[in-house]
Design an enzyme around this catalytic site. Structure first.
Site, PDB file in Angstrom:
ATOM      1  N   ASP A 138      -7.188  -5.817   4.016  1.00  0.00           N
ATOM      2  CA  ASP A 138      -6.501  -4.529   4.109  1.00  0.00           C
ATOM      3  C   ASP A 138      -6.564  -4.012   5.541  1.00  0.00           C
ATOM      4  O   ASP A 138      -7.651  -3.780   6.071  1.00  0.00           O
ATOM      5  CB  ASP A 138      -7.211  -3.550   3.149  1.00  0.00           C
ATOM      6  CG  ASP A 138      -6.481  -2.238   2.989  1.00  0.00           C
ATOM      7  OD1 ASP A 138      -5.356  -2.103   3.503  1.00  0.00           O
ATOM      8  OD2 ASP A 138      -7.048  -1.331   2.325  1.00  0.00           O
ATOM      9  N   SER A 190       0.839  -1.193   0.000  1.00  0.00           N
ATOM     10  CA  SER A 190       0.000   0.000   0.000  1.00  0.00           C
ATOM     11  C   SER A 190       0.877   1.247   0.000  1.00  0.00           C
ATOM     12  O   SER A 190       1.632   1.502   0.945  1.00  0.00           O
ATOM     13  CB  SER A 190      -0.904   0.009   1.231  1.00  0.00           C
ATOM     14  OG  SER A 190      -1.541   1.269   1.308  1.00  0.00           O
ATOM     15  N   MET A 222     -11.923  -5.015   5.080  1.00  0.00           N
ATOM     16  CA  MET A 222     -11.116  -4.113   5.912  1.00  0.00           C
ATOM     17  C   MET A 222     -10.970  -4.704   7.310  1.00  0.00           C
ATOM     18  O   MET A 222     -11.965  -5.050   7.953  1.00  0.00           O
ATOM     19  CB  MET A 222     -11.794  -2.746   6.042  1.00  0.00           C
ATOM     20  CG  MET A 222     -11.898  -1.934   4.768  1.00  0.00           C
ATOM     21  SD  MET A 222     -10.346  -1.597   3.942  1.00  0.00           S
ATOM     22  CE  MET A 222      -9.411  -0.737   5.207  1.00  0.00           C
ATOM     23  N   HIS A 256      -1.276  -0.912  -4.302  1.00  0.00           N
ATOM     24  CA  HIS A 256      -2.551  -0.492  -3.720  1.00  0.00           C
ATOM     25  C   HIS A 256      -2.490   1.011  -3.441  1.00  0.00           C
ATOM     26  O   HIS A 256      -1.565   1.493  -2.798  1.00  0.00           O
ATOM     27  CB  HIS A 256      -2.738  -1.290  -2.427  1.00  0.00           C
ATOM     28  CG  HIS A 256      -4.024  -1.051  -1.714  1.00  0.00           C
ATOM     29  ND1 HIS A 256      -5.164  -1.801  -1.945  1.00  0.00           N
ATOM     30  CD2 HIS A 256      -4.365  -0.150  -0.757  1.00  0.00           C
ATOM     31  CE1 HIS A 256      -6.138  -1.376  -1.155  1.00  0.00           C
ATOM     32  NE2 HIS A 256      -5.686  -0.371  -0.420  1.00  0.00           N
ATOM     33  N   MET A 263     -11.919   5.377  -0.903  1.00  0.00           N
ATOM     34  CA  MET A 263     -12.602   5.583   0.383  1.00  0.00           C
ATOM     35  C   MET A 263     -13.207   6.983   0.322  1.00  0.00           C
ATOM     36  O   MET A 263     -12.757   7.915   0.999  1.00  0.00           O
ATOM     37  CB  MET A 263     -11.600   5.431   1.532  1.00  0.00           C
ATOM     38  CG  MET A 263     -11.210   3.977   1.759  1.00  0.00           C
ATOM     39  SD  MET A 263      -9.672   3.809   2.674  1.00  0.00           S
ATOM     40  CE  MET A 263      -8.512   3.979   1.339  1.00  0.00           C
ATOM     41  N   HIS A 311      -8.204   2.099  -4.295  1.00  0.00           N
ATOM     42  CA  HIS A 311      -9.157   1.792  -3.218  1.00  0.00           C
ATOM     43  C   HIS A 311      -9.825   3.111  -2.846  1.00  0.00           C
ATOM     44  O   HIS A 311      -9.234   3.940  -2.153  1.00  0.00           O
ATOM     45  CB  HIS A 311      -8.367   1.189  -2.045  1.00  0.00           C
ATOM     46  CG  HIS A 311      -9.189   0.923  -0.824  1.00  0.00           C
ATOM     47  ND1 HIS A 311      -8.633   0.677   0.416  1.00  0.00           N
ATOM     48  CD2 HIS A 311     -10.539   0.850  -0.635  1.00  0.00           C
ATOM     49  CE1 HIS A 311      -9.589   0.471   1.304  1.00  0.00           C
ATOM     50  NE2 HIS A 311     -10.754   0.579   0.702  1.00  0.00           N
ATOM     51  N   ASP A 320      -4.487   4.247  -1.914  1.00  0.00           N
ATOM     52  CA  ASP A 320      -5.586   4.636  -1.021  1.00  0.00           C
ATOM     53  C   ASP A 320      -6.059   6.054  -1.311  1.00  0.00           C
ATOM     54  O   ASP A 320      -5.323   7.019  -1.104  1.00  0.00           O
ATOM     55  CB  ASP A 320      -5.125   4.520   0.436  1.00  0.00           C
ATOM     56  CG  ASP A 320      -5.004   3.066   0.849  1.00  0.00           C
ATOM     57  OD1 ASP A 320      -5.996   2.337   0.722  1.00  0.00           O
ATOM     58  OD2 ASP A 320      -3.908   2.668   1.279  1.00  0.00           O
ATOM     59  N   MET A 378      -8.640   8.937  -0.344  1.00  0.00           N
ATOM     60  CA  MET A 378      -9.514   9.344   0.770  1.00  0.00           C
ATOM     61  C   MET A 378      -9.931  10.796   0.591  1.00  0.00           C
ATOM     62  O   MET A 378      -9.130  11.629   0.178  1.00  0.00           O
ATOM     63  CB  MET A 378      -8.765   9.205   2.096  1.00  0.00           C
ATOM     64  CG  MET A 378      -8.153   7.830   2.318  1.00  0.00           C
ATOM     65  SD  MET A 378      -7.405   7.713   3.943  1.00  0.00           S
ATOM     66  CE  MET A 378      -6.522   6.158   3.813  1.00  0.00           C
TER      67      MET A 378
HETATM   68  C1  DX5 Z   1      -6.335   2.164   5.426  1.00  0.00           C
HETATM   69  C2  DX5 Z   1      -5.920   1.797   4.038  1.00  0.00           C
HETATM   70  C3  DX5 Z   1      -4.865   0.765   3.967  1.00  0.00           C
HETATM   71  C4  DX5 Z   1      -3.561   1.132   4.649  1.00  0.00           C
HETATM   72  C5  DX5 Z   1      -3.068  -0.117   5.292  1.00  0.00           C
HETATM   73  O1  DX5 Z   1      -7.526   2.857   5.385  1.00  0.00           O
HETATM   74  O2  DX5 Z   1      -7.017   1.329   3.277  1.00  0.00           O
HETATM   75  O3  DX5 Z   1      -4.615   0.350   2.638  1.00  0.00           O
HETATM   76  O4  DX5 Z   1      -2.581   1.626   3.796  1.00  0.00           O
HETATM   77  O5  DX5 Z   1      -1.970   0.187   6.058  1.00  0.00           O
HETATM   78  P1  DX5 Z   1      -1.329  -0.847   7.067  1.00  0.00           P
HETATM   79  O6  DX5 Z   1      -0.891  -2.035   6.263  1.00  0.00           O
HETATM   80  O7  DX5 Z   1      -0.188  -0.082   7.644  1.00  0.00           O
HETATM   81  O8  DX5 Z   1      -2.374  -1.195   8.080  1.00  0.00           O
HETATM   82 ZN    ZN Z   2      -6.542   0.459   1.305  1.00  0.00          ZN
END
Ligand code: DX5
Ligand code: ZN
Length: 215
Positions: free
Chosen positions: A174, A12, A141, A37, A72, A70, A39, A41
């Site tokens: 994740d 990620s 998640m 991956h 969010m 991903h 993220d 947000m």
């Molecule tokens: C959190 C993200 C994850 C995050 C995971 O909301 O969706 O992808 O990067 O990070 P770790 O592996 O550090 O928990």
């Molecule tokens: Zn993620």
């Protein structure tokens, strides 16, 4: 006993050093990442803001492996086209953020991209039961989405075996993934491991990825 799906590793990039993203992408690929991956947000669906299509476009130039966005974010249907054009190979939306899941899956597929759905730790499986067969991945998640480096939650991981009963495709996990928690989720039927702080926080990502792949 059903044949085990190949384990795939998705570092990620949230935990990468954003001052040198291109180099971080190359590092993850050299270490054996199957995909990356990303993220996304928006500060509404989750309490954090990260990046949008313009950064994905830059990542796409640097990356050779598939980029997984991903999302969010609220109203993901409004943005799938931008993320597709930016070069995402798969777009994962949150079931909690959408009214008509079937429509967004069709839209993502019509853009020539793979479609995945993600569920928050407390979201029940029944919310995705009717759509699993349209999907390319289900992403469970195991932390509340929003931040990297959080502690793995055991309870949502219990959902994996239930999902495996109704879905034969890729199941990703994740949040809080390390060697120990990865083993736990693989034993329950997951096969895509997303890991941020565990991989980017190490100075030997390659050996960690090798270990994850043979769990
Ligand atoms: C959190 C993200 C994850 C995050 C995971 O909301 O969706 O992808 O990067 O990070 P770790 O592996 O550090 O928990
Ligand atoms: Zn993620």
């Amino acid at each position: 006993m059903e044949k085990k799906l190949k384990i795939k590793i998705a570092p990620s990039l949230l935990s990468a050093d954003f001052s040198c993203l291109g180099a971080e992408i190359k590092k993850a690929e050299a270490a054996g990442a199957d995909m990356l991956h990303v993220d996304v947000m928006d500060g509404h669906f989750v309490d954090n803001i990260t990046l949008g299509p313009v950064v994905v476009k830059g990542m796409r130039k640097a990356a050779r492996v598939p980029l997984i966005s991903h999302l969010m974010i609220e109203n993901p249907e409004k943005y799938v086209e931008s993320f597709a054009q930016a070069g995402s190979d798969m777009i994962i939306f949150h079931i909690e953020a959408i009214k008509n899941a079937e429509a967004i899956i069709k839209k993502i597929h019509s853009l020539g991209k793979k479609a995945g759905v993600s569920i928050r730790p407390k979201t029940p499986i029944k919310t995705i039961e009717n759509i699993v067969n349209l999907l390319d991945e289900v992403l469970v998640m195991t932390v509340e989405p929003g931040f990297g480096g959080q502690k793995f939650m055991t309870e949502p991981a219990e959902k994996i075996s239930e999902i495996r009963k109704i879905y034969k495709g890729d199941i990703g996990v994740d949040g809080g993934i390390n060697l120990e928690t990865a083993k736990l989720v693989i034993d329950k039927g997951a096969n895509v491991l997303i890991a941020g702080s565990f991989l980017f926080g190490s100075n030997d990502m390659k050996s960690l990825i090798e270990k994850l792949k043979v769990l």
